[in-house]
Design an enzyme around this catalytic site. Structure first.
Site, mmCIF file in Angstrom:
data_model
loop_
_atom_site.group_PDB
_atom_site.id
_atom_site.type_symbol
_atom_site.label_atom_id
_atom_site.label_comp_id
_atom_site.label_asym_id
_atom_site.label_seq_id
_atom_site.Cartn_x
_atom_site.Cartn_y
_atom_site.Cartn_z
ATOM 1 N N GLU A 58 -75.698 1.066 6.955
ATOM 2 C CA GLU A 58 -77.540 0.416 6.932
ATOM 3 C C GLU A 58 -77.823 -0.411 8.461
ATOM 4 O O GLU A 58 -79.641 0.783 8.045
ATOM 5 C CB GLU A 58 -77.305 -1.140 7.270
ATOM 6 C CG GLU A 58 -76.951 -2.147 5.641
ATOM 7 C CD GLU A 58 -74.951 -2.007 5.806
ATOM 8 O OE1 GLU A 58 -74.318 -1.355 4.969
ATOM 9 O OE2 GLU A 58 -74.929 -2.947 6.609
ATOM 10 N N GLY A 100 -71.497 -23.971 -8.676
ATOM 11 C CA GLY A 100 -70.089 -25.104 -7.707
ATOM 12 C C GLY A 100 -69.463 -24.106 -6.980
ATOM 13 O O GLY A 100 -68.595 -24.221 -6.104
ATOM 14 N N HIS A 116 -67.890 -29.752 -17.057
ATOM 15 C CA HIS A 116 -66.845 -29.646 -15.675
ATOM 16 C C HIS A 116 -65.212 -30.470 -15.981
ATOM 17 O O HIS A 116 -64.669 -29.922 -15.290
ATOM 18 C CB HIS A 116 -66.991 -30.188 -14.290
ATOM 19 C CG HIS A 116 -66.432 -30.097 -13.104
ATOM 20 N ND1 HIS A 116 -66.369 -31.022 -12.092
ATOM 21 C CD2 HIS A 116 -65.720 -28.999 -13.295
ATOM 22 C CE1 HIS A 116 -65.676 -30.300 -11.366
ATOM 23 N NE2 HIS A 116 -65.422 -28.949 -11.537
ATOM 24 N N HIS A 161 -73.637 -5.277 3.848
ATOM 25 C CA HIS A 161 -72.826 -3.997 3.942
ATOM 26 C C HIS A 161 -71.755 -3.711 3.158
ATOM 27 O O HIS A 161 -70.811 -4.359 3.727
ATOM 28 C CB HIS A 161 -71.851 -5.094 5.432
ATOM 29 C CG HIS A 161 -71.287 -3.554 6.165
ATOM 30 N ND1 HIS A 161 -71.740 -2.045 6.246
ATOM 31 C CD2 HIS A 161 -70.227 -3.780 7.176
ATOM 32 C CE1 HIS A 161 -70.712 -1.834 7.521
ATOM 33 N NE2 HIS A 161 -69.652 -2.696 7.512
ATOM 34 N N GLY A 181 -74.253 -3.541 9.677
ATOM 35 C CA GLY A 181 -73.509 -2.516 9.848
ATOM 36 C C GLY A 181 -73.410 -1.382 9.385
ATOM 37 O O GLY A 181 -74.975 -0.960 10.006
ATOM 38 N N SER A 182 -72.752 -0.783 9.829
ATOM 39 C CA SER A 182 -72.798 0.604 10.173
ATOM 40 C C SER A 182 -73.412 1.666 8.605
ATOM 41 O O SER A 182 -74.374 2.513 9.411
ATOM 42 C CB SER A 182 -71.464 1.323 10.894
ATOM 43 O OG SER A 182 -70.620 1.171 9.545
ATOM 44 N N GLU A 208 -71.245 -12.738 5.751
ATOM 45 C CA GLU A 208 -73.329 -12.382 3.864
ATOM 46 C C GLU A 208 -73.197 -13.489 2.808
ATOM 47 O O GLU A 208 -74.505 -13.495 2.473
ATOM 48 C CB GLU A 208 -71.999 -11.364 3.585
ATOM 49 C CG GLU A 208 -71.862 -9.835 4.511
ATOM 50 C CD GLU A 208 -71.234 -9.669 5.428
ATOM 51 O OE1 GLU A 208 -70.350 -10.721 5.164
ATOM 52 O OE2 GLU A 208 -70.902 -8.265 5.674
#
Length: 540
Positions: free
Chosen positions: A35, A403, A284, A77, A32-33, A54
């Site tokens: 980076e 999970g 769980h 980003h 993105g901008s 991402e």
């Protein structure tokens, strides 16, 4: 990219050198901008692996880290990208996968103005699911902070770390960071290990519970030697994210269920249980049963003191696994006891007019090459897979031990890119749709992955849990009409479909025998929906 001789240069120069020194020249991300300055004069010896979301970038990096057994580098980003990625960061943290995550931040001169794309309190955002999190106060500190973060990521218990970098820091002056080595293995008090060895000498019916820590530390040879020496039954911990013991071995008994009463019942025949690199009490479903039956004594060996602190029962030895097992093997005597009986083989899948998961797994067992890594994210069918497809190779089984869905499909991409050997990934239709865009990355990089999508038309695991507690039907659990073959082909993957049992052997043989240089293949199987209850193991 400038070359430094003894000092000087920019933050970017110093970070590139650090990435080379630590072997992190494959970068996973979604740019993105904030980076852009990190990509100035991108080094020719670096590879950028683009994830179209991402969370897929983080999961691909995790697969690469597990394959190379080194930390992987991830570029996210700003605040939005970190937010998208947090489900995968959670998995990496719980599964102890070393990742160095760098997120772009708006320019320092704008931060007081709450700028567009700016992250408020960026170091707090990914917590508590990172081991380390900072936005350095000065640009010049960034290389040293990243070096510290890498060392923390690779120190047991391993896991992800996070550094936020304002976009205008990359061009600021900074000194390079000299390479350092940290040896992170440590052993419990020898007196405690001697006492454990004496208890193993005197007990009548020992068992080992192997957790993901055994694979993480490459301690399978020592675990196998101890099991054979003391003639112990061996179980794998509930919902383990990795393999840790050869499942065809006669001492192997199966996978413990994540339900307190069922888990305690499996371990009730043993007077001493030693858990190796396993949290053991991973539940769980609540059922208010005690963690162990009276008469079962627990010893717990793990490198994480926090985990040792929260366990509800037993004696914990805080230690890395490999040196502790080596110490125990040196103290052990040959016992006067019989080895445990082997677990019974499952009955062959019954005939059916439709493809069933059991039929697929029976065929996979006979056709899967033993040197293939198997990645799984099919929650409805995980018990059937474990029952019918034994994994014997160290590091040969990977899944999420935590999970958060969407992990398996991109994890397989990163694992395949680590050594360019074909990986087989079994997915449910619901799981696949969380991260299906990773197929584009697989095709783009020619990742040798064979995907098999078991399409039962919904979130069957959620439906099964609903039935368990008297909730049926469960709204929002039906999925239909997704053409995974066309979807995969649109991303550039070879793909095929089967729904009749007579077509399955040839279709499966075709995708399993694909060359490692032929890129990804996807097989879409329409499978019959089943009423199977979760965590009802086949053998007991």
């Amino acid at each position: 990219m400038s070359h430094m001789k003894g000092g000087g240069g920019t933050v970017l120069d110093a970070v590139v050198r650090l990435l080379r020194d630590t072997g992190m020249t494959t970068v996973f991300g979604n740019p993105g901008s904030t980076e852009l300055r990190m990509f100035r004069d991108w080094p020719e010896d670096f590879t950028y692996v683009l994830g179209l979301q991402e969370s897929t970038a983080v999961a691909m990096a995790a697969g690469h880290a597990l394959g190379t057994r080194r930390a992987a580098f991830v570029s996210l980003h700003s605040a939005g990208g970190v937010g998208h990625a947090l489900g995968a960061v959670f998995n990496a943290y719980r599964d102890r996968v070393p990742l160095v995550i760098v997120a772009g931040q708006q320019a320092r001169s704008l931060l007081q103005l709450r700028p567009f794309l700016g992250a408020d309190e960026p170091a707090l955002f990914p917590r508590p699911y990172v081991k380390f999190s900072r936005q350095p106060e000065r640009a010049a500190d960034i290389p040293a902070v990243l070096a510290e973060a890498h060392r923390i990521a690779m120190t047991h218990p391993r896991g992800p770390v996070f550094v936020s970098v304002p976009e205008d820091d990359w061009d600021q002056p900074a000194d390079p960071v000299p390479p350092r080595t940290v040896h992170a293995a440590f052993t419990a008090d020898p007196d405690a290990l001697t006492a454990l060895a004496a208890r193993l000498n005197s007990c009548a019916r020992p068992a080992l519970v192997v957790g993901p820590g055994v694979d993480d530390e490459q301690a399978l040879p020592e675990a196998l030697a101890l099991a054979e020496r003391i003639r112990a039954a061996v179980w794998i911990s509930p919902l383990s994210g990795r393999s840790g013991f050869p499942e065809s071995h006669p001492h192997f008994q199966g996978f413990l269920p994540p339900v307190a009463g069922q888990l305690a019942a499996r371990l009730a025949p043993y007077d001493v249980v030693v858990a190796l690199g396993a949290p053991l009490f991973t539940y769980h479903v609540a059922d208010d049963s005690p963690p162990l039956h009276e008469g079962t004594e627990l010893f717990h060996l793990d490198c994480d003191p926090a985990q040792a602190a929260w366990l509800p029962t037993g004696t914990s030895l805080v230690t890395t696994i490999k040196p502790a097992l080596t110490h125990l093997l040196a103290l052990r005597k040959e016992p006067d006891r019989d080895p445990p009986p082997p677990r019974p083989a499952p009955e062959p899948a019954p005939p059916s007019p439709h493809i069933t998961p059991e039929l697929f797994f029976d065929l996979l067992r006979t056709r899967l090459p033993r040197d293939r890594v198997l990645v799984e994210e099919a929650p409805s069918h995980r018990d059937a897979l474990h029952a019918r497809v034994p994994v014997d190779m160290p590091g040969g089984f990977l899944t999420t031990g935590s999970g958060a869905l969407g992990w398996g499909l991109p994890l397989a991409v990163g694992r395949a890119l680590a050594d360019r050997r074909r990986v087989v990934c079994v997915l449910g239709d619901g799981s696949a749709l969380y991260s299906v865009q990773a197929l584009w990355t697989a095709a783009r990089h020619g990742a040798p992955v064979t995907y098999v999508v078991l399409d039962n038309g919904g979130y069957a695991a959620v439906q099964a849990l609903g039935r368990r507690i008297g909730i049926a039907p469960v709204p929002g659990t039906d999925i239909g009409g997704v053409d995974f073959t066309a979807l995969a082909q649109s991303f550039g993957c070879q793909a095929s479909y089967a729904e009749r049992p007579e077509d399955l052997p040839a279709a499966l043989a075709r995708v399993l025998s694909a060359d490692d240089d032929s890129g990804p293949h996807l097989l879409h199987l329409r499978v019959a929906a089943t009423e199977g209850a979760l965590y009802d193991p086949w053998a007991r």
